[in-house]
Design a protein around this motif. Sequence first.
Motif, PDB file in Angstrom:
ATOM      1  N   ALA A 311       0.846  -1.191   0.000  1.00 46.64           N
ATOM      2  CA  ALA A 311       0.000   0.000   0.000  1.00 46.64           C
ATOM      3  C   ALA A 311       0.883   1.243   0.000  1.00 46.64           C
ATOM      4  N   VAL A 312       0.450   2.277  -0.714  1.00 48.32           N
ATOM      5  CA  VAL A 312       1.186   3.546  -0.779  1.00 48.32           C
ATOM      6  C   VAL A 312       0.227   4.634  -0.307  1.00 48.32           C
ATOM      7  N   ASN A 313       0.448   5.149   0.898  1.00 48.01           N
ATOM      8  CA  ASN A 313      -0.510   6.064   1.517  1.00 48.01           C
ATOM      9  C   ASN A 313      -0.058   7.517   1.395  1.00 48.01           C
ATOM     10  N   LEU A 314       0.014   8.009   0.166  1.00 44.07           N
ATOM     11  CA  LEU A 314       0.351   9.415  -0.042  1.00 44.07           C
ATOM     12  C   LEU A 314      -0.841  10.285   0.347  1.00 44.07           C
ATOM     13  N   ASP A 315      -0.537  11.436   0.951  1.00 40.92           N
ATOM     14  CA  ASP A 315      -1.576  12.350   1.407  1.00 40.92           C
ATOM     15  C   ASP A 315      -2.338  12.905   0.205  1.00 40.92           C
ATOM     16  N   GLN A 316      -3.641  12.669   0.166  1.00 41.87           N
ATOM     17  CA  GLN A 316      -4.449  13.125  -0.960  1.00 41.87           C
ATOM     18  C   GLN A 316      -4.535  14.647  -1.033  1.00 41.87           C
ATOM     19  N   THR A 317      -4.217  15.337   0.060  1.00 43.48           N
ATOM     20  CA  THR A 317      -4.264  16.797   0.040  1.00 43.48           C
ATOM     21  C   THR A 317      -2.939  17.415  -0.384  1.00 43.48           C
ATOM     22  N   VAL A 318      -1.914  16.587  -0.616  1.00 45.32           N
ATOM     23  CA  VAL A 318      -0.615  17.095  -1.081  1.00 45.32           C
ATOM     24  C   VAL A 318      -0.280  16.391  -2.389  1.00 45.32           C
ATOM     25  N   PRO A 319      -0.940  16.770  -3.475  1.00 49.72           N
ATOM     26  CA  PRO A 319      -0.730  16.057  -4.738  1.00 49.72           C
ATOM     27  C   PRO A 319       0.675  16.253  -5.289  1.00 49.72           C
ATOM     28  N   ILE A 320       1.059  15.329  -6.129  1.00 46.81           N
ATOM     29  CA  ILE A 320       2.332  15.395  -6.842  1.00 46.81           C
ATOM     30  C   ILE A 320       2.007  15.462  -8.329  1.00 46.81           C
ATOM     31  N   ASP A 321       2.645  16.386  -9.037  1.00 38.52           N
ATOM     32  CA  ASP A 321       2.311  16.582 -10.448  1.00 38.52           C
ATOM     33  C   ASP A 321       2.605  15.353 -11.287  1.00 38.52           C
ATOM     34  N   LEU A 322       3.697  14.672 -10.994  1.00 39.85           N
ATOM     35  CA  LEU A 322       4.064  13.501 -11.786  1.00 39.85           C
ATOM     36  C   LEU A 322       4.833  12.526 -10.907  1.00 39.85           C
ATOM     37  N   THR A 323       4.318  11.304 -10.816  1.00 41.97           N
ATOM     38  CA  THR A 323       5.021  10.220 -10.138  1.00 41.97           C
ATOM     39  C   THR A 323       5.536   9.256 -11.192  1.00 41.97           C
ATOM     40  N   VAL A 324       6.825   8.999 -11.188  1.00 49.93           N
ATOM     41  CA  VAL A 324       7.460   8.110 -12.159  1.00 49.93           C
ATOM     42  C   VAL A 324       7.954   6.878 -11.410  1.00 49.93           C
ATOM     43  N   SER A 325       7.428   5.723 -11.757  1.00 53.84           N
ATOM     44  CA  SER A 325       7.863   4.465 -11.145  1.00 53.84           C
ATOM     45  C   SER A 325       8.844   3.776 -12.086  1.00 53.84           C
ATOM     46  N   ILE A 326      10.003   3.411 -11.565  1.00 52.01           N
ATOM     47  CA  ILE A 326      11.048   2.780 -12.364  1.00 52.01           C
ATOM     48  C   ILE A 326      11.379   1.437 -11.724  1.00 52.01           C
ATOM     49  N   SER A 327      11.120   0.361 -12.448  1.00 56.78           N
ATOM     50  CA  SER A 327      11.406  -0.991 -11.959  1.00 56.78           C
ATOM     51  C   SER A 327      12.546  -1.591 -12.765  1.00 56.78           C
ATOM     52  N   ARG A 328      13.365  -2.377 -12.114  1.00 58.63           N
ATOM     53  CA  ARG A 328      14.409  -3.107 -12.826  1.00 58.63           C
ATOM     54  C   ARG A 328      13.786  -4.251 -13.611  1.00 58.63           C
ATOM     55  N   GLY A 329      14.241  -4.422 -14.832  1.00 58.80           N
ATOM     56  CA  GLY A 329      13.770  -5.520 -15.654  1.00 58.80           C
ATOM     57  C   GLY A 329      14.557  -6.790 -15.398  1.00 58.80           C
ATOM     58  N   GLU A 330      14.233  -7.813 -16.182  1.00 62.15           N
ATOM     59  CA  GLU A 330      14.891  -9.108 -16.005  1.00 62.15           C
ATOM     60  C   GLU A 330      16.365  -9.045 -16.368  1.00 62.15           C
ATOM     61  N   ALA A 331      16.692  -8.330 -17.421  1.00 57.60           N
ATOM     62  CA  ALA A 331      18.086  -8.221 -17.859  1.00 57.60           C
ATOM     63  C   ALA A 331      18.751  -7.016 -17.203  1.00 57.60           C
ATOM     64  N   ALA A 332      20.053  -7.093 -17.004  1.00 62.01           N
ATOM     65  CA  ALA A 332      20.797  -5.976 -16.437  1.00 62.01           C
ATOM     66  C   ALA A 332      20.671  -4.758 -17.352  1.00 62.01           C
ATOM     67  N   GLY A 333      20.429  -3.597 -16.750  1.00 60.97           N
ATOM     68  CA  GLY A 333      20.307  -2.381 -17.540  1.00 60.97           C
ATOM     69  C   GLY A 333      18.951  -2.189 -18.178  1.00 60.97           C
ATOM     70  N   THR A 334      17.946  -3.009 -17.814  1.00 67.03           N
ATOM     71  CA  THR A 334      16.595  -2.872 -18.346  1.00 67.03           C
ATOM     72  C   THR A 334      15.696  -2.256 -17.290  1.00 67.03           C
ATOM     73  N   PHE A 335      14.907  -1.240 -17.674  1.00 67.88           N
ATOM     74  CA  PHE A 335      14.007  -0.553 -16.757  1.00 67.88           C
ATOM     75  C   PHE A 335      12.600  -0.538 -17.328  1.00 67.88           C
ATOM     76  N   LEU A 336      11.599  -0.706 -16.445  1.00 72.84           N
ATOM     77  CA  LEU A 336      10.196  -0.572 -16.815  1.00 72.84           C
ATOM     78  C   LEU A 336       9.666   0.700 -16.163  1.00 72.84           C
ATOM     79  N   TRP A 337       8.970   1.532 -16.951  1.00 73.14           N
ATOM     80  CA  TRP A 337       8.535   2.848 -16.501  1.00 73.14           C
ATOM     81  C   TRP A 337       7.013   2.956 -16.529  1.00 73.14           C
ATOM     82  N   THR A 338       6.444   3.587 -15.481  1.00 71.60           N
ATOM     83  CA  THR A 338       5.042   3.990 -15.521  1.00 71.60           C
ATOM     84  C   THR A 338       4.939   5.427 -15.029  1.00 71.60           C
ATOM     85  N   PHE A 339       3.851   6.105 -15.428  1.00 71.36           N
ATOM     86  CA  PHE A 339       3.667   7.523 -15.137  1.00 71.36           C
ATOM     87  C   PHE A 339       2.274   7.738 -14.560  1.00 71.36           C
ATOM     88  N   THR A 340       2.217   8.450 -13.427  1.00 68.08           N
ATOM     89  CA  THR A 340       0.952   8.729 -12.759  1.00 68.08           C
ATOM     90  C   THR A 340       0.858  10.227 -12.516  1.00 68.08           C
TER      91      THR A 340
END
Length: 702
Positions: A311-340
């Motif tokens: 669970a990620v309990n960010l304060d709903q009254t303190v919004p963030i303009d852009l949250t970028v999630s970066i996950s490591r992929g299976e291979a070295a040097g591989t990243f998976l990106w999502t944008f919220t």
Amino acid sequence: MDPVVVLDAEMSVAAARSVISLAGAHEMLVVRRPDPRTPGAVLWYSLAPDDRDRVLGPTVDDQMPLGVSLDLHEHGADKVRQLDDAEVVDGHWTGLVIDGSRPVGWMWGVPLEQDRGPSRGIDFGARRPMAPPPDAAPPEPTRGIDFAEPPPMAADADAEAPPAPAPAPAPTSESVQAFPRVDVPETVPPSATFDVVVGLSQQAQPGVQGAKMIIAVPADHSTSQLTLQIKAENFTVAQVRRDLVFDPSDITAHTANFQLTAPAVTEPWQGRIEVEYSQNGLLIGTAWREILVAPDAPAQAPTSTSGGEVAVNLDQTVPIDLTVSISRGEAAGTFLWTFTTPHPVQLPDEQVITHLEQDTAETFALRKIREMAQVDGNPTAGLRIAGVATEVAGVMPLWFWKVLAPVWRIAKDAGRLPTLLLVSQESLVPWELATTDEEFIVDRTLVDPAAPQLLGAQAIVGRWRPAGPETPSGIRRPSTTPAESMAVSSLAVVVGEFGPSSGMKSLKEAIEEGKQLTTTYQPSVWVKATADEVASLLKGELTDRGDPVVAQVLHVASHGEVDPDSPINSGLILSDSSVRIDESIVIGSSFTKSAAPLVFLNCCQLATETGGALIEGGLAAAFLRAGARAFVAPLWNVNDTIAKDTALAFYAETIGNGRGVGDVMRELRGRFSTLDGQNQTTPLAYAYYGHPGLILTRQETH
């Protein structure tokens, strides 16, 4: 009304255990915590049965503050009603009733339309009768049972209330809690197309250690929408984003389907499917399931029970303009990106995956950091920085820039800077150094031409690491959520004093830095960077004039060293010992666990042929894992004088003037443009882990 027992968020777990053991069967337990955002204001938290178990559990540190043990945040506070409120007078309120700031009792109202629990969504069971009058007088108030008015929080007289980093969403009256539901087959054949069913559940899924997400309920209790994003490396995904209808009256009523196609493997292969949940443009949780792709997979496989939830309990009254999630992929040097984002901008409709062509994340990051360190004070510094910035930006996905630009425009039109939070399993690449020149930010009206053309000097940026695994006590380190505010009463300032016999350069400016900090922010304490004093501090055993040292900031002004070929020789350098304060020692720190401080390592790294980053993948992760709520440190060796000036300016602007930490870090990086003909790279060296809008408030001790 039921009587209430009031616990202080700052009391120790041991004291809380004593109070709880004395509480009667019909006495509600509530925790009182000063609101760090508003001097004199109070936040209230009801203590659910499972919370009591966590406090009473034998594995919880006796000396840990109760508020830290319960991981209390502003957004998790209960709604309360004044004694003369209409809902209280009419008998329709369920929750804590107060008179001014004084708790009156716990009321079990009967709403007109539906059974309404406390705003945290905790179920306390059926309505209970009022407790009979006690036979004996109640005990005298103690620190844990205190019905007196709480002392007001002190604030700097000259501080101005900082503006909100982004417009707040529509107000909500309460929230509910729910578990993620992600139904994935346990196994599928190669190239098979299958559905992933995503929704919400009242219980954790089988085989998964559950984490409850807090979901805000609209004021009118109408349905709303959550946004779902899926990450599934090596799978083909028909649509990466779906909306999920959220009905607060029946959270399980709706689901959303993702259609995936398995890779065409010839041998059994274990994959992972992850789903992110967000509301109002803020992450509220993630869940993942493991799936086996195998040639002999059955036609109808059971649902996967292997995976996890956070669970990620960010304060709903303190919004963030852009949250970028970066996950490591299976291979070295591989990243998976999502944008919220809470803003109506175009987001990618396919999975965003990037690959470093020849490097792992470690080799790429260390190479760039070494290049920056080598040119500090050299006339070629500006050219080197521009080159590194272009290379860092070049390994980021095109979609990052396509999303950032319109988000930036919305913030700019609102008269403010954009806020970014990078939640990354990858903590090595210095994304803050990415260029914002005309090749990447085409609209030049967005950028500040007087500031360095670097992401971390143009926008308000904070980093965070994904939450650590949940322990039996229910604690995660790093926590699921970076703190939005911290009340600071004192600093523990560790200062390296290196004499001629140490064989190391004397740090005169570090000593002056320590003197100014301990003088300005009383009752701060000076800690010598010796093995005895630092060990005592980290063990939570250090005293100052007979009293235990209690500090919400750990500041270190000393030498640091990194030797990638000899990790045991890497870390903070002590003035009287060859032992380094390294990752393992930090993780073992009871002080960091109990104090949950902001940590600022202002270490002048010794110049070595190997170079390397003092914190990345090392002490940053270690301090966050040990309980730090925020972290600042340089990525490469820094100039002694500029490092001192940076630290003094940091605290003057954050604690002294009440400005957000992320914005102050942006401004400090901008000093590169004005120092010594742009030859000093020290202002750009500092990385910041924490909420981009984190506010530090000054709190007097009593």
